[in-house]
Design an enzyme around this catalytic site. Structure first.
Site, short mmCIF file in Angstrom:
data_model
loop_
_atom_site.label_atom_id
_atom_site.label_comp_id
_atom_site.label_asym_id
_atom_site.label_seq_id
_atom_site.Cartn_x
_atom_site.Cartn_y
_atom_site.Cartn_z
N ARG A 1 52.01 29.38 11.24
CA ARG A 1 52.38 30.66 12.50
C ARG A 1 51.28 30.53 13.55
NH1 ARG A 1 48.23 33.35 11.70
NH2 ARG A 1 48.86 34.75 13.36
N GLY A 2 51.32 31.57 14.50
CA GLY A 2 50.52 31.44 15.71
C GLY A 2 51.01 30.51 16.84
N ALA A 3 51.14 30.86 18.02
CA ALA A 3 51.63 30.59 19.17
C ALA A 3 51.53 29.03 19.32
CB ALA A 3 51.77 31.18 20.45
N ASP B 1 52.27 35.48 22.24
CA ASP B 1 53.27 34.44 21.89
C ASP B 1 54.19 34.15 23.15
OD1 ASP B 1 53.58 34.17 18.45
OD2 ASP B 1 52.71 36.07 19.16
N GLN C 1 48.45 40.36 8.61
CA GLN C 1 47.80 38.97 8.91
C GLN C 1 46.31 39.21 9.48
OE1 GLN C 1 50.80 39.66 10.14
NE2 GLN C 1 52.07 38.21 10.58
N ARG D 1 61.77 29.89 15.45
CA ARG D 1 61.22 31.30 15.84
C ARG D 1 61.35 31.38 17.26
NH1 ARG D 1 55.87 33.62 13.37
NH2 ARG D 1 56.95 35.53 13.89
N ASN E 1 53.43 40.01 21.91
CA ASN E 1 52.48 39.74 20.86
C ASN E 1 52.94 40.63 19.67
OD1 ASN E 1 49.94 38.22 20.20
ND2 ASN E 1 49.23 40.29 19.89
N LYS E 2 52.29 40.27 18.59
CA LYS E 2 52.36 40.86 17.34
C LYS E 2 52.76 42.18 17.43
CE LYS E 2 52.76 38.96 14.11
NZ LYS E 2 54.12 38.50 13.54
#
Length: 353
Positions: free
Chosen positions: A35-37, A224, A183, A69, A234-235
Site C-alpha cells: 500500500r501507499g501511493a 494519494d 496504519q 485501487r 489522503n487517508k
C-alpha cells in the site's frame, strides 16, 4: 516472482508475500499487503513486468492492476509506464523476451526515481519546517503511514520527520493510530521505533486535545492524489486534522512526489474515493492472524451483528486548508491551481531537455 513485505502482518511478524502472477499482486494490493501511493506505482510496474516475463496477457494484467485501487493515481501511472515500455519494445523488435526486459527496466527505473524523489522531498520538507518553525524542537503530528513502507526510498511525510530527527531538530513525532486499519499504530510506530525516533501514539479522536494543549507545531501528511486545484486526497482522517490545524494556526503540510499531482482531475469533488468493506470498522483484526484487512468474521466484533458501516478509505482536504505541498521538484505555497500547473509544467520541460 515478486516478493513483498506483507504489511498486514506488521508489527507482529515480518512475513514475505510471494506473488507469482499479476492476479496475486492485485489481491495483495486490495488487501493492503502492499500500500501507499508511491509504492503502489512501483508494485504495479513490477506486476506488468511479471506478467510479461511469465508470458501472460500483458494488457489484461495491466488493466486489472491499474483498477485494483482507484484513488491512488500512482498505481495506474506505474502500470502504464511499464506497459508502454513493453509495447514500445515489442513494436520495435518484435521480441517478446526483449519487451519483457523493457518492462522490467521501466519498473526498476521508476523504483530508483522514487528513492531519489524521497530524498529530495525530505530535504525540501525539513527546510520548510525550519523556515516556518525557527529554532528546531519540532513537534510533528502525522497520519497513516508515509515511510519506507510506502516508497522506494525513505518515504514522503515520514521522510521529512526522519530528516528532522537525524538533524537533531525533532522533539516529538505524534502518531495518529489511523482507524480503522491502524496504519499509524501498526506501521508508522513500527518505523519510528526502528529509527530510534521520539514518538507517541494517540487515538485519532485525541488529536483535538493535543492541538488545544499547544503540543503540535506542524502536521505532515502524504497524499494519494492531488487534484489540479490543489485538493488533497489522503487517508481518511486527514481532513479533520486540516480543520484543527487551521483553527489552531498550525502549518498543515502535504509531502508527495510530483507523480501524485493529477492535473486531469480538476478538483476534489472529482476524486473517486475508494469505499472499503464495512467489517473493517465493525471488527478489529489481529495482524498476526488473517491480516489487518482479511475477511468478514475474521476479527473481534466491536459492533452488534448486522451493523452497517461507513468506510471511505480517503477524504479530501480543500487547498485553502493546505499550508504547502512539498514535492521533489519544489514547494507550492500558497496552494493554487496556477502554482501546481506551473510546477508540473516546469518539471516536464526539465525532463524533456
Amino acid at each position: 516472482m515478486l516478493v513483498l513485505l506483507d504489511q498486514t502482518r506488521l508489527p507482529a511478524e515480518e512475513v514475505e508475500l510471494v506473488c507469482t502472477d499479476a492476479s496475486a499482486l492485485v489481491e495483495a494490493i486490495r488487501s493492503l499487503a502492499v500500500r501507499g501511493a508511491p509504492l503502489l506505482g512501483i508494485a504495479g510496474a513490477y506486476g506488468v513486468a511479471l506478467a510479461a516475463a511469465r508470458g501472460f496477457d500483458v494488457d489484461a494484467a495491466a488493466e486489472s492492476l491499474a483498477g485494483a485501487r482507484p484513488t491512488a493515481v500512482n498505481l495506474a501511472l506505474g502500470v502504464r509506464r511499464a506497459q508502454g515500455a513493453y509495447r514500445g519494445e515489442l513494436t520495435r523488435s518484435g521480441s517478446v523476451q526483449a519487451a519483457a526486459g523493457a518492462a522490467l527496466a521501466a519498473a526498476r527505473e521508476l523504483h530508483a526515481e522514487d528513492a531519489e524523489a524521497s530524498a529530495r522531498m525530505a530535504g525540501r520538507g525539513l527546510a520548510l519546517l525550519d523556515e516556518l518553525l525557527p529554532g528546531g524542537g519540532h513537534r510533528v503530528l502525522t497520519h497513516c503511514n508515509t515511510g519506507a513502507l510506502v516508497s522506494g526510498g525513505e518515504g514522503t511525510a515520514f521522510a521529512v520527520a526522519l530528516a528532522a530527527h537525524r538533524a537533531g531538530r525533532l522533539r516529538r513525532l505524534w502518531v495518529d493510530e489511523t482507524r480503522p486499519l491502524l496504519q499509524g499504530a501498526r506501521l508508522t510506530a513500527y518505523e519510528a521505533a526502528r529509527s530510534g525516533m521520539a514518538y507517541t501514539l494517540l487515538a485519532d479522536n485525541a488529536a483535538g486535545s493535543l492541538f488545544a494543549a499547544g503540543e503540535v507545531d506542524a502536521v505532515l501528511i502524504g497524499a494519494d492524489r492531488i487534484a489540479a486545484d490543489g485538493s488533497v486526497a489522503n487517508k481518511v482522517g486527514s481532513y479533520p486534522l486540516a480543520v484543527l490545524a487551521r483553527y489552531h494556526h498550525v502549518p498543515f503540510i502535504v509531502v508527495a512526489p510530483l507523480t501524485t499531482v493529477d492535473l486531469a482531475t480538476p478538483d476534489g469533488a472529482s476524486v473517486e474515493v475508494e469505499q472499503r468493506p464495512g467489517f473493517e470498522v465493525t471488527e478489529i483484526a489481529a495482524p498476526s492472524a488473517a491480516g489487518a484487512a482479511g475477511e468478514a468474521g475474521g476479527g473481534v466484533p466491536v459492533a452488534p451483528l448486522g451493523t452497517q458501516a461507513y468506510n471511505p478509505a480517503f477524504d479530501v482536504t480543500p487547498p485553502e486548508l493546505v499550508t504547502a505541498i512539498v514535492t521533489e521538484e519544489g514547494t507550492v505555497s500558497p496552494v493554487t491551481a496556477e502554482a501546481l500547473a506551473e510546477l508540473c509544467g516546469g518539471s516536464r520541460r526539465m525532463s524533456r531537455s
